[in-house]
Design an enzyme around this catalytic site. Structure first.
Site, PDB file in Angstrom:
ATOM      1  N   HIS A  96       5.004  -4.150  -9.566  1.00  0.00           N
ATOM      2  CA  HIS A  96       6.418  -4.522  -9.576  1.00  0.00           C
ATOM      3  C   HIS A  96       7.065  -4.276 -10.933  1.00  0.00           C
ATOM      4  O   HIS A  96       8.263  -3.974 -11.003  1.00  0.00           O
ATOM      5  CB  HIS A  96       6.591  -5.996  -9.198  1.00  0.00           C
ATOM      6  CG  HIS A  96       6.701  -6.230  -7.727  1.00  0.00           C
ATOM      7  ND1 HIS A  96       5.605  -6.432  -6.924  1.00  0.00           N
ATOM      8  CD2 HIS A  96       7.775  -6.279  -6.902  1.00  0.00           C
ATOM      9  CE1 HIS A  96       6.004  -6.599  -5.672  1.00  0.00           C
ATOM     10  NE2 HIS A  96       7.314  -6.508  -5.626  1.00  0.00           N
TER      11      HIS A  96
ATOM     12  N   ASN B 258       8.367  -8.285   3.769  1.00  0.00           N
ATOM     13  CA  ASN B 258       7.760  -7.112   3.141  1.00  0.00           C
ATOM     14  C   ASN B 258       6.388  -6.818   3.758  1.00  0.00           C
ATOM     15  O   ASN B 258       5.411  -6.526   3.057  1.00  0.00           O
ATOM     16  CB  ASN B 258       7.628  -7.325   1.631  1.00  0.00           C
ATOM     17  CG  ASN B 258       7.572  -6.018   0.857  1.00  0.00           C
ATOM     18  OD1 ASN B 258       7.703  -4.928   1.434  1.00  0.00           O
ATOM     19  ND2 ASN B 258       7.352  -6.100  -0.439  1.00  0.00           N
TER      20      ASN B 258
END
Length: 475
Positions: free
Chosen positions: A366, A330
């Site tokens: 998130h 990521n």
């Protein structure tokens, strides 16, 4: 059934949804997962059309094309709920126009976009990971926050900006069509990667190419990403049924020997990440095909296509270090956080505090489940522990000599890999299981190793100053 889940769309959508549901069931996947992967792969025909029919055409046509294709993907996946992204994009355009290049605009953007995302998390939350409109919306949230910061940087003198800020600062005033095309660009709308408005405008103008004035020669690099993504998709599809996530919460798992519990978490954590690797590699290929992945040329004059890379696959597969995995996984989102959060907290004068706040932002971004906070807290702690152990090896002549023995290096490498992936899986348990009722049953089952390492590292950190003092006095 599909009409109710997707929020409308008529009889055609119902028939399509039914067939997709049947295909998904035969593949052992959910319908929403199948829609997601199809949406990512649809980026390739979209990119080919843009390459051959829109390259260096009128800018408004390209913006319109990117907007409509992105909206079509949003509707295909989420039905009428695509309106959430429309609202946030339009509000962001109003913030830029009405508040201008001000700190007020940045604060308003940060508060509105994050609050809208968190409200979406709250009202759609379940105990399982669901593919819903909040998934691409979290990508959009970062994109719009970055847009406001780049727009603010455009007011400053060039000399006062860092080289990175100069590269991304927006000097002109974006139109609604530009903001829409930037937000809905089909190659990155669903799962990323992040890119700036300046990169997008260069793409639209046909400037992101290794052959000035001509279409980018990016077929081979894009194909490599596609093939690699397909490879990881096959690996995940084949192995994941044998390493189910639900087994972690079963009584049978809790009754297994300690070594088996650790080994299962190690393998599960590694394979589980492959679904993210698949999506990011396939999406990166789309960006490369359009030219958005172009990142200049290296010292040998070879074009680089890593501007939208979200994975360093070789490093991810070979590094024996936790920090190496973080640096390879990521990477695009990590670079965004470093650029827009971590580096802009330098006024705090404390790197550790800036890192902690950056990880806190990532955890909240998130979702609202406590498992996210626990995961990033573990990541922060394990990185510190790993660095302390590396210092321990470097400061010990015996350990330094031991690790330099050629015969032992492979054995040490295998042990390092096992330990590092066990800790990675350990951190991912709360990340994937969300609610504390689930992950709290599992974490204590393998906590012994974690606590032993933490204690050893704490003792090392505590007594290291005294060892240094002893060495300096000849004791």
């Amino acid at each position: 059934m599909a009409e109710e889940e997707g929020g409308g769309g008529g009889g055609t959508r119902f028939l399509l949804g039914t067939s997709l549901a049947e295909v998904a069931q035969s593949l052992g996947a959910s319908e929403q997962a199948l829609r997601l992967i199809l949406s990512i792969f649809m980026g390739y025909p979209f990119a080919l059309f843009q390459r051959y029919f829109l390259f260096r055409k009128d800018l408004y046509l390209i913006h319109l094309y990117d907007t409509l294709t992105g909206l079509s993907l949003a509707y295909f996946n989420f039905g009428a709920q695509f309106c959430h992204s429309l609202i946030c994009v339009f509000v962001q355009f109003l913030i830029l126009r009405l508040m201008g290049r001000t700190v007020t605009a940045i604060v308003t953007t940060l508060c509105f976009q994050m609050m809208y995302l968190l409200a979406g998390y709250y009202f759609t939350a379940t105990e399982h990971y669901d593919i819903k409109w909040t998934m691409p919306h979290c990508v959009l949230t970062l994109k719009l926050i970055g847009l406001s910061l780049d727009y603010y940087d455009g007011r400053k003198e060039v000399a006062s900006l860092t080289p990175e800020q100069r590269r991304f600062a927006i000097r002109g005033v974006p139109t609604l069509l530009e903001v829409s095309g930037f937000s809905y660009f089909y190659g990155a709308f669903m799962v990323g990667p992040q890119f700036s408005m300046t990169q997008y405008k260069s793409l639209v103008k046909g400037e992101l190419t290794d052959v000035p004035g001509q279409r980018p020669r990016s077929f081979v690099p894009a194909l490599k990403c596609l093939v690699l993504g397909l490879f990881f998709m096959v690996v995940y599809t084949v192995l994941s049924p044998y390493i189910p996530e639900d087994y972690l919460t079963s009584d049978d798992y809790l009754e297994q020997p300690f070594w088996f519990r650790c080994f299962y978490i190690l393998i599960w954590g590694k394979v589980m990440l492959y679904k993210y690797v698949t999506c990011w590699l396939v999406a990166e290929g789309v960006c490369i095909l359009t030219g958005l992945g172009y990142n200049g040329k290296d010292e040998r004059g070879k074009p680089k296509w890593n501007a939208c890379a979200n994975m360093k696959v070789w490093l991810f597969e070979t590094t024996p270090y936790f920090t190496g995995t973080i640096a390879s996984f990521n990477t695009n989102t990590n670079a965004w956080v470093a650029r827009y959060i971590y580096k802009r907290l330098r006024f705090l004068g404390n790197k550790l505090l800036s890192q902690a706040l950056s990880l806190l932002f990532l955890a909240v971004w998130h979702g609202l489940h406590c498992g996210y906070l626990v995961c990033f807290q573990m990541e922060f702690l394990i990185v510190i522990v790993e660095r302390q152990f590396m210092d321990l090896v470097r400061d010990s002549p015996f350990l330094t000599t031991l690790t330099s023995v050629t015969v032992l290096q492979f054995v040490i490498y295998v042990i390092q890999q096992a330990i590092h992936w066990m800790f990675m899986g350990y951190s991912l348990v709360p990340f994937c299981l969300f609610s504390w009722e689930k992950w709290l049953k599992i974490v204590p089952c393998v906590h012994f190793v974690m606590r032993t390492v933490e204690t050893s590292a704490a003792k090392h950190a505590m007594f290291k100053p005294f060892r240094v003092m002893g060495q300096s006095t000849g004791a």
